[in-house]
Design a protein around this motif. Structure first.
Motif, short mmCIF file in Angstrom:
data_model
loop_
_atom_site.label_atom_id
_atom_site.label_comp_id
_atom_site.label_asym_id
_atom_site.label_seq_id
_atom_site.Cartn_x
_atom_site.Cartn_y
_atom_site.Cartn_z
N ASN A 150 4.62 1.43 1.37
CA ASN A 150 5.49 2.51 0.90
C ASN A 150 5.15 3.93 1.26
O ASN A 150 4.19 4.43 0.83
CB ASN A 150 5.47 2.23 -0.50
N ILE A 151 5.78 4.57 2.17
CA ILE A 151 5.63 5.91 2.72
C ILE A 151 5.90 6.80 1.82
O ILE A 151 7.21 7.09 1.44
CB ILE A 151 6.06 5.92 4.12
N ILE A 152 5.13 7.65 1.49
CA ILE A 152 5.19 8.86 0.59
C ILE A 152 5.22 10.27 1.49
O ILE A 152 4.05 10.45 2.23
CB ILE A 152 4.26 9.13 -0.48
N ALA A 153 6.17 10.88 1.82
CA ALA A 153 6.49 11.91 2.65
C ALA A 153 6.52 13.41 2.15
O ALA A 153 7.86 13.48 1.65
CB ALA A 153 7.27 11.71 3.65
N ALA A 169 4.81 12.64 8.22
CA ALA A 169 6.00 11.77 8.20
C ALA A 169 7.24 12.48 7.95
O ALA A 169 7.45 13.37 7.27
CB ALA A 169 5.88 10.67 7.29
N ASN A 170 8.45 11.93 8.70
CA ASN A 170 9.70 12.51 8.62
C ASN A 170 10.58 11.38 7.95
O ASN A 170 12.12 11.44 8.22
CB ASN A 170 10.26 13.06 9.69
N TYR A 171 9.83 10.44 7.18
CA TYR A 171 10.71 9.29 6.47
C TYR A 171 10.03 9.00 5.33
O TYR A 171 8.80 8.95 5.04
CB TYR A 171 10.64 8.04 7.58
N GLN A 172 10.60 8.52 4.34
CA GLN A 172 10.10 8.20 2.90
C GLN A 172 10.77 6.74 2.57
O GLN A 172 11.84 6.56 2.57
CB GLN A 172 10.14 9.10 1.95
N LEU A 230 0.63 -1.22 0.06
CA LEU A 230 0.02 0.10 0.05
C LEU A 230 0.89 1.14 -0.02
O LEU A 230 1.77 1.44 0.63
CB LEU A 230 -0.83 0.15 1.22
N GLU A 231 0.76 2.26 -0.75
CA GLU A 231 1.18 3.50 -0.88
C GLU A 231 0.49 4.39 0.22
O GLU A 231 -0.78 4.21 0.39
CB GLU A 231 0.96 4.07 -2.15
N GLN A 256 6.34 4.69 10.99
CA GLN A 256 6.95 5.97 10.50
C GLN A 256 5.82 7.17 10.14
O GLN A 256 6.24 8.28 9.43
CB GLN A 256 8.10 5.89 9.27
N PHE A 257 4.64 6.51 10.19
CA PHE A 257 3.41 7.74 9.79
C PHE A 257 3.44 9.08 10.47
O PHE A 257 3.18 9.93 9.89
CB PHE A 257 1.94 6.83 9.92
#
Length: 569
Positions: free
Chosen positions: A68-71, A45-48, A38-39, A420-421
């Motif tokens: 998959n974190i988009i920040a 967030a301070n992490y990508q 999932l994106e 990391q959210f």
């Protein structure tokens, strides 16, 4: 001796965990189907990148999903990144962003209707009335969003980080003590004290240059965020984009008021730069870079209690502590029943929405919240004989020195394994019903009791109080923002464009003013900014914001009246 002992304890703990096998991370017992990648668009967030480590392992085992974190804070795209993804028809499978952005998503028809899904939840259902109210106030015809940081605590109670305000003025106790613990009553006193501290400690132990202040641009939205943060130590908060107020809304300082609070905070940083107290990289570095400098003890003044860490081993003399910098109250947020202006949503075309809802429901459970904010049980914390959570020695060492965990549990460092959210649905400082303690580990009674080393004891003796919050209350220096169910009305596209244009100008000229070559240039930039703002329709957004303050006052009075009636019953 002590370091070796801690490492032995850490190795012993990890060995015990490995011996226990994967029992700690067994799945829910239900086949979850194919792996979902999932994106996650995480606005704060301070992490990508891919969620790493032990939290990623837990989520994969329980729900067979990965993130998959988009920040935007990291990518540098800011709201432009959001706009581009919105134009493409998908912001994320899970979206965590502001109400304004959520409304744009609802209007674009890209979010899932969560009404029927929430009825079958266990924990989210407990907040259903609040969730419905927020969606209705935003004008939605169904439930599309779930607010973040919803609380069941009294709105008049301050949200603290440990035993002090999360956002205030923090400096090393040993540096402050070394210069004689001077009374700091205003901005000039603060700069004088910081100048002495920096002169005494121009470099850290690695030979890196130390500065009183180190700024960053990442979090600027409509103004310089660190100028607004600084205002909280001088009795004001940025209540609406163009207006600063006292916590009780009785005092108003427009953002562009000559010699107003925002002007004063910009001038504070300007003068710091003139005196060599401001990191020259402030205008170009990211939050991540500044945070690394703070961890390396290259920054003397910090705004957040969490930034320097909150450990006190009984001898640490460079412990950062709250130091009052004004005769005005520190402004602190109260608990927020209706959340904090951000929310979770799910993309309309996300695969297996039910499974995503199950995950979000779990994050709102005591177990999910403990993983989110406390860490990994039996590694980062354990329980004492009274069932109260307690930090392990491994956790303290892991945060300071980057200790890792076994690949069996996700690998990587323990610290980077946290979710990391940077946003949870339930307020992190709410009370866990299973322990009677807050979810957030810095607020546990064991943590507070453990942080009473030399620096803390000397601080208490000097200020005549056991804790920062006790000092502030005792001296009538703590103002609490009473949050209500007020939500701003949806603005026209024309007004939004004016606000965005003016916000860009304010950010641009705020940074120019801080790095102005002279007092004359500082004032000239200010005059130019005001002219440009009014040329671009600034008075329209300012008028709307002033009306919003009046509505906030009405809602605040209603909340206070309701609390008074409850007390009479």
């Amino acid at each position: 001796m002590k370091e070796g002992y801690i490492l032995k304890v850490a190795k012993s703990l990890i060995s015990c965990i490995v011996f226990a096998g994967l029992m700690l991370f067994v799945s829910c017992g239900e086949e979850q189907g194919e792996l979902l990648t999932l994106e996650v668009y995480a606005g704060r967030a301070n992490y990508q990148g891919m969620q790493k480590g032990w939290y990623g392992k837990i989520v994969k085992d329980k729900f067979n999903m990965e993130f998959n974190i988009i920040a935007p804070n990291i990518s540098g795209g800011g709201n432009l990144l959001f706009e581009s993804r919105l134009s493409a028809g998908k912001v994320g499978d899970i979206v965590i962003t502001s109400y304004d952005n959520m409304t744009a998503c609802v209007q674009a028809g890209i979010l899932a209707d969560l009404t029927s899904y929430l009825k079958t939840t266990t924990y989210l259902k407990q907040y259903l009335d609040v969730i419905k109210t927020v969606n209705e106030r935003l004008g939605y015809d169904s439930i599309y969003i779930i607010p973040t940081s919803m609380s069941t605590m009294p709105p008049t109670e301050p949200m603290l980080y440990g035993a002090g305000p999360e956002l205030a003025s923090y400096m090393p106790w040993s540096y402050y003590k070394e210069i004689g613990c001077p009374d700091i009553k205003n901005e000039q006193d603060l700069l004088d004290a910081l100048a002495l501290m920096q002169a005494n400690h121009p470099y850290n132990e690695n030979g890196d240059k130390v500065y009183a202040f180190s700024l960053f641009r990442d979090w600027d939205v409509g103004h310089m965020s660190l100028a607004a943060n600084m205002a909280r130590s001088y009795g004001y908060v940025c209540t609406v984009p163009t207006i600063f107020t006292s916590a009780d809304l009785s005092k108003i300082s427009p953002l562009i008021e000559d010699n107003g609070i925002y002007y004063r905070m910009l001038h504070l940083y300007f003068e710091a730069n003139q005196r060599g107290l401001l990191d020259p990289e402030s205008g170009v570095q990211s939050f991540a870079t500044m945070y690394e400098k703070a961890q390396n003890r290259q920054v003397i003044y910090l705004w957040w209690a969490w930034m320097p860490g909150n450990y006190d081993d009984g001898s640490l003399m460079e412990r950062y502590v709250f130091i009052p910098v004004s005769t005005e109250p520190v402004v602190c947020d109260g608990f927020r029943k209706y959340g904090d202006g951000y929310a979770y949503a799910i993309g309309k075309n996300t695969k297996d929405i039910k499974r995503v809802i199950d995950y979000l429901d779990w994050t709102a459970s005591p177990e999910g919240m403990m993983y989110f904010w406390a860490g990994l049980e039996n590694v980062g914390y354990t329980y004492d004989e009274n069932g109260k959570p307690v930090y392990t020695s491994f956790s303290m060492e892991a945060w300071q020195n980057g200790l890792t965990v076994s690949e069996e549990y996700g690998g990587g460092t323990y610290a980077e394994g946290y979710c990391q959210f940077n946003d949870s649905i339930v307020e992190k400082k709410d009370i866990n019903p299973e322990t009677g303690e807050p979810y957030h580990s810095e607020n546990w009674s064991s943590t507070l009791a453990g942080n009473r080393g030399v620096a803390s004891r000397e601080w208490s003796q000097h200020f005549g109080a056991n804790t920062a919050v006790e000092y502030l209350i005792k001296n009538n220096l703590l103002d609490v923002i009473i949050n209500t169910d007020y939500l701003p009305a949806k603005e026209s596209r024309e007004l939004q464009l004016i606000r965005d244009k003016c916000g860009s100008l304010i950010k641009e000229y705020s940074w120019k003013m801080v790095f102005a070559e002279s007092e004359e240039q500082f004032r000239e930039y200010w005059r130019t900014l005001k002219e440009l703002l009014y040329h671009n329709g600034y008075e329209q957004v300012e008028a709307v914001d002033l009306q919003a303050i009046e509505l906030m006052r009405e809602r605040r009075e209603a909340v206070l009246a309701g609390l008074a009636n409850e007390e009479k019953k």
